[in-house]
Design a protein around this motif. Structure first.
Motif, PDB file in Angstrom:
ATOM      1  N   VAL A 219       3.216   1.212 -11.162  1.00  0.00           N
ATOM      2  CA  VAL A 219       2.162   0.281 -11.543  1.00  0.00           C
ATOM      3  C   VAL A 219       1.148   0.203 -10.411  1.00  0.00           C
ATOM      4  O   VAL A 219       1.511  -0.090  -9.265  1.00  0.00           O
ATOM      5  CB  VAL A 219       2.735  -1.122 -11.821  1.00  0.00           C
ATOM      6  CG1 VAL A 219       1.610  -2.152 -11.954  1.00  0.00           C
ATOM      7  CG2 VAL A 219       3.580  -1.114 -13.084  1.00  0.00           C
ATOM      8  N   GLU A 220      -0.120   0.479 -10.714  1.00  0.00           N
ATOM      9  CA  GLU A 220      -1.202   0.291  -9.745  1.00  0.00           C
ATOM     10  C   GLU A 220      -1.744  -1.120  -9.927  1.00  0.00           C
ATOM     11  O   GLU A 220      -2.210  -1.488 -11.004  1.00  0.00           O
ATOM     12  CB  GLU A 220      -2.294   1.336  -9.939  1.00  0.00           C
ATOM     13  CG  GLU A 220      -1.845   2.740  -9.564  1.00  0.00           C
ATOM     14  CD  GLU A 220      -2.987   3.722  -9.466  1.00  0.00           C
ATOM     15  OE1 GLU A 220      -4.156   3.284  -9.532  1.00  0.00           O
ATOM     16  OE2 GLU A 220      -2.713   4.928  -9.302  1.00  0.00           O
TER      17      GLU A 220
ATOM     18  N   MET B 174      14.529   3.510  -5.591  1.00  0.00           N
ATOM     19  CA  MET B 174      13.999   2.535  -6.538  1.00  0.00           C
ATOM     20  C   MET B 174      12.482   2.436  -6.530  1.00  0.00           C
ATOM     21  O   MET B 174      11.873   2.163  -7.568  1.00  0.00           O
ATOM     22  CB  MET B 174      14.591   1.152  -6.257  1.00  0.00           C
ATOM     23  CG  MET B 174      16.095   1.077  -6.504  1.00  0.00           C
ATOM     24  SD  MET B 174      16.722  -0.621  -6.477  1.00  0.00           S
ATOM     25  CE  MET B 174      16.106  -1.238  -8.041  1.00  0.00           C
ATOM     26  N   GLN B 175      11.843   2.627  -5.380  1.00  0.00           N
ATOM     27  CA  GLN B 175      10.392   2.482  -5.313  1.00  0.00           C
ATOM     28  C   GLN B 175       9.678   3.777  -5.678  1.00  0.00           C
ATOM     29  O   GLN B 175      10.127   4.868  -5.339  1.00  0.00           O
ATOM     30  CB  GLN B 175       9.954   2.082  -3.903  1.00  0.00           C
ATOM     31  CG  GLN B 175      10.044   0.604  -3.630  1.00  0.00           C
ATOM     32  CD  GLN B 175       9.373   0.229  -2.327  1.00  0.00           C
ATOM     33  OE1 GLN B 175       9.312   1.012  -1.380  1.00  0.00           O
ATOM     34  NE2 GLN B 175       8.881  -0.996  -2.256  1.00  0.00           N
ATOM     35  N   ALA B 176       8.533   3.624  -6.344  1.00  0.00           N
ATOM     36  CA  ALA B 176       7.730   4.799  -6.689  1.00  0.00           C
ATOM     37  C   ALA B 176       7.153   5.447  -5.433  1.00  0.00           C
ATOM     38  O   ALA B 176       6.973   6.667  -5.377  1.00  0.00           O
ATOM     39  CB  ALA B 176       6.604   4.401  -7.638  1.00  0.00           C
ATOM     40  N   ALA B 177       6.848   4.654  -4.429  1.00  0.00           N
ATOM     41  CA  ALA B 177       6.333   5.167  -3.152  1.00  0.00           C
ATOM     42  C   ALA B 177       6.793   4.218  -2.062  1.00  0.00           C
ATOM     43  O   ALA B 177       6.807   3.003  -2.261  1.00  0.00           O
ATOM     44  CB  ALA B 177       4.810   5.250  -3.170  1.00  0.00           C
ATOM     45  N   SER B 178       7.168   4.765  -0.915  1.00  0.00           N
ATOM     46  CA  SER B 178       7.706   3.932   0.161  1.00  0.00           C
ATOM     47  C   SER B 178       6.938   4.147   1.456  1.00  0.00           C
ATOM     48  O   SER B 178       6.275   5.180   1.659  1.00  0.00           O
ATOM     49  CB  SER B 178       9.199   4.235   0.378  1.00  0.00           C
ATOM     50  OG  SER B 178       9.961   3.872  -0.752  1.00  0.00           O
TER      51      SER B 178
ATOM     52  N   ALA C  50       0.834  -1.200   0.000  1.00  0.00           N
ATOM     53  CA  ALA C  50       0.000   0.000   0.000  1.00  0.00           C
ATOM     54  C   ALA C  50       0.868   1.249   0.000  1.00  0.00           C
ATOM     55  O   ALA C  50       1.819   1.354   0.765  1.00  0.00           O
ATOM     56  CB  ALA C  50      -0.925   0.003   1.218  1.00  0.00           C
ATOM     57  N   THR C  51       0.540   2.194  -0.856  1.00  0.00           N
ATOM     58  CA  THR C  51       1.229   3.478  -0.864  1.00  0.00           C
ATOM     59  C   THR C  51       0.680   4.346   0.268  1.00  0.00           C
ATOM     60  O   THR C  51      -0.362   4.029   0.854  1.00  0.00           O
ATOM     61  CB  THR C  51       1.009   4.197  -2.197  1.00  0.00           C
ATOM     62  OG1 THR C  51      -0.358   4.625  -2.280  1.00  0.00           O
ATOM     63  CG2 THR C  51       1.348   3.296  -3.373  1.00  0.00           C
ATOM     64  N   PRO C  52       1.351   5.449   0.588  1.00  0.00           N
ATOM     65  CA  PRO C  52       0.805   6.339   1.618  1.00  0.00           C
ATOM     66  C   PRO C  52      -0.600   6.852   1.289  1.00  0.00           C
ATOM     67  O   PRO C  52      -1.350   7.220   2.195  1.00  0.00           O
ATOM     68  CB  PRO C  52       1.823   7.491   1.651  1.00  0.00           C
ATOM     69  CG  PRO C  52       3.112   6.848   1.251  1.00  0.00           C
ATOM     70  CD  PRO C  52       2.726   5.848   0.197  1.00  0.00           C
ATOM     71  N   GLU C  53      -0.954   6.865   0.001  1.00  0.00           N
ATOM     72  CA  GLU C  53      -2.299   7.297  -0.410  1.00  0.00           C
ATOM     73  C   GLU C  53      -3.311   6.162  -0.310  1.00  0.00           C
ATOM     74  O   GLU C  53      -4.462   6.322  -0.696  1.00  0.00           O
ATOM     75  CB  GLU C  53      -2.262   7.832  -1.848  1.00  0.00           C
ATOM     76  CG  GLU C  53      -1.397   9.061  -2.039  1.00  0.00           C
ATOM     77  CD  GLU C  53       0.083   8.743  -2.082  1.00  0.00           C
ATOM     78  OE1 GLU C  53       0.908   9.634  -1.783  1.00  0.00           O
ATOM     79  OE2 GLU C  53       0.433   7.572  -2.403  1.00  0.00           O
ATOM     80  N   ARG C  54      -2.871   5.000   0.208  1.00  0.00           N
ATOM     81  CA  ARG C  54      -3.711   3.823   0.408  1.00  0.00           C
ATOM     82  C   ARG C  54      -4.167   3.178  -0.891  1.00  0.00           C
ATOM     83  O   ARG C  54      -5.200   2.512  -0.938  1.00  0.00           O
ATOM     84  CB  ARG C  54      -4.948   4.153   1.264  1.00  0.00           C
ATOM     85  CG  ARG C  54      -4.634   4.714   2.638  1.00  0.00           C
ATOM     86  CD  ARG C  54      -3.924   3.720   3.528  1.00  0.00           C
ATOM     87  NE  ARG C  54      -2.468   3.673   3.280  1.00  0.00           N
ATOM     88  CZ  ARG C  54      -1.653   2.752   3.772  1.00  0.00           C
ATOM     89  NH1 ARG C  54      -2.100   1.795   4.517  1.00  0.00           N
ATOM     90  NH2 ARG C  54      -0.358   2.785   3.512  1.00  0.00           N
ATOM     91  N   ARG C  55      -3.376   3.311  -1.949  1.00  0.00           N
ATOM     92  CA  ARG C  55      -3.599   2.572  -3.181  1.00  0.00           C
ATOM     93  C   ARG C  55      -2.607   1.415  -3.227  1.00  0.00           C
ATOM     94  O   ARG C  55      -1.514   1.507  -2.662  1.00  0.00           O
ATOM     95  CB  ARG C  55      -3.424   3.477  -4.402  1.00  0.00           C
ATOM     96  CG  ARG C  55      -4.362   4.678  -4.405  1.00  0.00           C
ATOM     97  CD  ARG C  55      -4.161   5.519  -5.649  1.00  0.00           C
ATOM     98  NE  ARG C  55      -4.633   4.860  -6.846  1.00  0.00           N
ATOM     99  CZ  ARG C  55      -5.885   4.942  -7.300  1.00  0.00           C
ATOM    100  NH1 ARG C  55      -6.780   5.643  -6.627  1.00  0.00           N
ATOM    101  NH2 ARG C  55      -6.249   4.326  -8.406  1.00  0.00           N
ATOM    102  N   LEU C  56      -2.993   0.347  -3.892  1.00  0.00           N
ATOM    103  CA  LEU C  56      -2.107  -0.798  -3.994  1.00  0.00           C
ATOM    104  C   LEU C  56      -1.171  -0.625  -5.181  1.00  0.00           C
ATOM    105  O   LEU C  56      -1.616  -0.437  -6.312  1.00  0.00           O
ATOM    106  CB  LEU C  56      -2.909  -2.093  -4.158  1.00  0.00           C
ATOM    107  CG  LEU C  56      -3.720  -2.556  -2.943  1.00  0.00           C
ATOM    108  CD1 LEU C  56      -4.376  -3.896  -3.231  1.00  0.00           C
ATOM    109  CD2 LEU C  56      -2.861  -2.652  -1.697  1.00  0.00           C
ATOM    110  N   ALA C  57       0.120  -0.693  -4.907  1.00  0.00           N
ATOM    111  CA  ALA C  57       1.135  -0.591  -5.956  1.00  0.00           C
ATOM    112  C   ALA C  57       1.844  -1.929  -6.105  1.00  0.00           C
ATOM    113  O   ALA C  57       1.911  -2.719  -5.162  1.00  0.00           O
ATOM    114  CB  ALA C  57       2.146   0.498  -5.615  1.00  0.00           C
ATOM    115  N   PHE C  58       2.388  -2.169  -7.286  1.00  0.00           N
ATOM    116  CA  PHE C  58       3.223  -3.338  -7.537  1.00  0.00           C
ATOM    117  C   PHE C  58       4.617  -2.843  -7.856  1.00  0.00           C
ATOM    118  O   PHE C  58       4.797  -1.997  -8.742  1.00  0.00           O
ATOM    119  CB  PHE C  58       2.681  -4.166  -8.705  1.00  0.00           C
ATOM    120  CG  PHE C  58       3.494  -5.407  -8.983  1.00  0.00           C
ATOM    121  CD1 PHE C  58       3.183  -6.599  -8.353  1.00  0.00           C
ATOM    122  CD2 PHE C  58       4.572  -5.382  -9.859  1.00  0.00           C
ATOM    123  CE1 PHE C  58       3.935  -7.746  -8.586  1.00  0.00           C
ATOM    124  CE2 PHE C  58       5.326  -6.517 -10.104  1.00  0.00           C
ATOM    125  CZ  PHE C  58       5.004  -7.704  -9.460  1.00  0.00           C
TER     126      PHE C  58
END
Length: 465
Positions: free
Chosen positions: A183-184, A349-353, A106-114
């Motif tokens: 990627v979402e 490396m990660q889009a969101a941590s 989960a990103t800080p915005e609470r969306r699931l990222a891959f």
């Protein structure tokens, strides 16, 4: 910056990539140098810093299959890669980019990222080292599932092609667009639905649903119990052991004063705005928890904190960070804290941590200084079960992993030079697939050496847990 100046930057960097290819052609990347190394001896060197009673679990897990062995043998591959030609085009590497080290969170915005989700070995180095480790993991895993040679080749090619195509696409984009690329997971699943077979669709949907449920509240029910009115972590040795049982002779109050001070030091590594939610939790208890394959035997702790009430938990994981396995093989930076190395690499490396990603350093009861990185134990984290994939599912998953690795490398390296080196054709893809076949052969031999060493008593092997 003017359009002319920007064009000049792109051209200059692309020229660097074009100049590298004649010196290290794709055929050279496919080569795997012969080596007389003893895989068991290299693995045993890592044991010197690990907890002895957990080593049978580590080797038991690695002995299970060649793919399990591969997951735990990043040090072996680092040694092998150091003996091969490299492009000289560097980026921030994952260092252990196999199929099982990608997943959902989960990103800080609470969306699931891959994205890539393991950074214990992150270090700057030649971009193709990560690609080789990823594509070789595809070949090893596909052999374990008894896929035919043509199908394995197709999947390996698809993985490498996805990386190459992504990097070339990123070279055409602006800096911020590259930095924000991600990627979402749920959208990706919807986009792939028509290309997946029925079994892969069910597996993918189950992964997303399971990931959403994996949070601190779920961990509270699974890892704790209420004893005499107090929330306590359960004891399930050797996989989960409260810290009071690990250090039975230590004074508990002194132990927790030390841990509380370490949390204060960790807090200082968080962003100021992320300290605000952290400060609203109170530290309750810690326990040692065995995780992964390659990490077994290193010190990994979970920390239970409670917020507004007993039903408002935060579980953190403090994981020991030693030097990256790539560090002895490359000229690169030194770090005052190996946990800081992991965190900084992950943030690149990660889009969101994770908002609670930080590090800490301290001297243990044995007098040894150890570095740690800290993150949430469960924050909608999930990874695919590679060992049960269908051919169609693995091909799409390998493409997805190749794509997000391309995103990560474009953020941390010179995307213009790498893209130009890769070129528009399939030469690089063929080289990676060829290397993967050779390395899968070596992995199977190394796995056989490990199992023989277990039978001879050279290494302690227990039942996988």
């Amino acid at each position: 910056m003017s359009d002319v100046a920007e064009s000049s930057i792109r051209t200059d960097r692309a020229d660097r990539g074009a100049a590298a290819r004649p010196h290290v052609p794709f055929e050279a990347l496919a080569d795997l140098a012969e080596s007389a190394r003893d895989p068991v001896e290299i693995l045993k060197r890592q044991d010197l810093q690990r907890i002895p009673e957990l080593l049978p679990i580590r080797y038991g897990r690695m002995a299970a299959t060649p793919f399990a062995f591969y997951r735990g043998a990043a040090a072996l591959m680092a040694d092998d890669l150091s003996r091969t030609p490299n492009s000289g085009l560097r980026t921030q590497l994952c260092g252990d980019a196999h199929l099982s080290n990608f997943g959902i969170f989960a990103t800080p915005e609470r969306r699931l990222a891959f994205d890539v989700n393991d950074f214990d070995e992150t270090y700057p180095g030649p971009f193709e080292w990560d690609v080789k480790r990823l594509v070789a993991s595809v070949e090893v895993a596909a052999r374990g599932l008894s896929f035919g040679g043509k199908r394995r080749h197709r999947i390996a090619m698809a993985c490498a092609a996805a990386y190459r195509e992504t990097m070339r696409e990123q070279a055409r984009r602006g800096n911020l667009a590259v930095w924000y690329s991600h990627v979402e997971a749920e959208q990706e699943l919807a986009d792939l639905r028509e290309t997946l077979d029925a079994a892969s669709r069910r597996s993918s949907q189950k992964l997303v649903e399971k990931s959403r449920r994996r949070d601190s509240l779920q961990a509270l029910g699974k890892l704790t119990t209420v004893t005499e009115g107090r929330r306590r972590i359960v004891s399930r040795p050797p996989l989960l052991v409260p810290i009071e049982e690990v250090f039975e002779t230590a004074d508990a109050r002194s132990l927790y004063r030390e841990l509380s001070q370490r949390l204060v030091e960790y807090r200082a590594t968080l962003r100021p705005d992320h300290r605000v939610p952290f400060d609203r939790y109170s530290f309750v208890q810690a326990a040692r928890k065995v995780v992964g394959v390659g990490s077994v035997g290193t010190r990994s702790w979970i920390l239970l904190l409670l917020g507004a009430d007993d039903g408002d938990p935060l579980f953190l994981q403090a994981k020991e960070a030693g030097p990256a396995v790539l560090a002895p093989c490359l000229d690169g930076p030194e770090y005052p804290n190996e946990g800081q190395r992991v965190v900084e690499g992950q943030r690149i490396m990660q889009a969101a941590s994770d908002i609670f990603l930080g590090w800490q350093q301290g001297v243990g009861y044995d007098g040894v200084r150890r570095d740690y990185y800290v993150r949430q134990l469960r924050d909608a984290k999930g990874s695919a079960t590679v060992e049960t994939m269908t051919p169609t599912g693995m091909e799409q998953y390998a493409r997805l992993c190749g794509r997000v690795l391309g995103y990560a490398h474009a953020r941390g390296g010179d995307r213009f030079a790498i893209a130009e080196y890769l070129g528009p054709g399939t030469g690089f893809d063929e080289a990676m697939a060829g290397f993967a076949r050779a390395y899968a052969d070596r992995t199977e031999r190394d796995h056989a050496v490990l199992t023989a060493a277990a039978e001879e008593g050279r290494i302690p092997v227990g039942t996988p847990m």
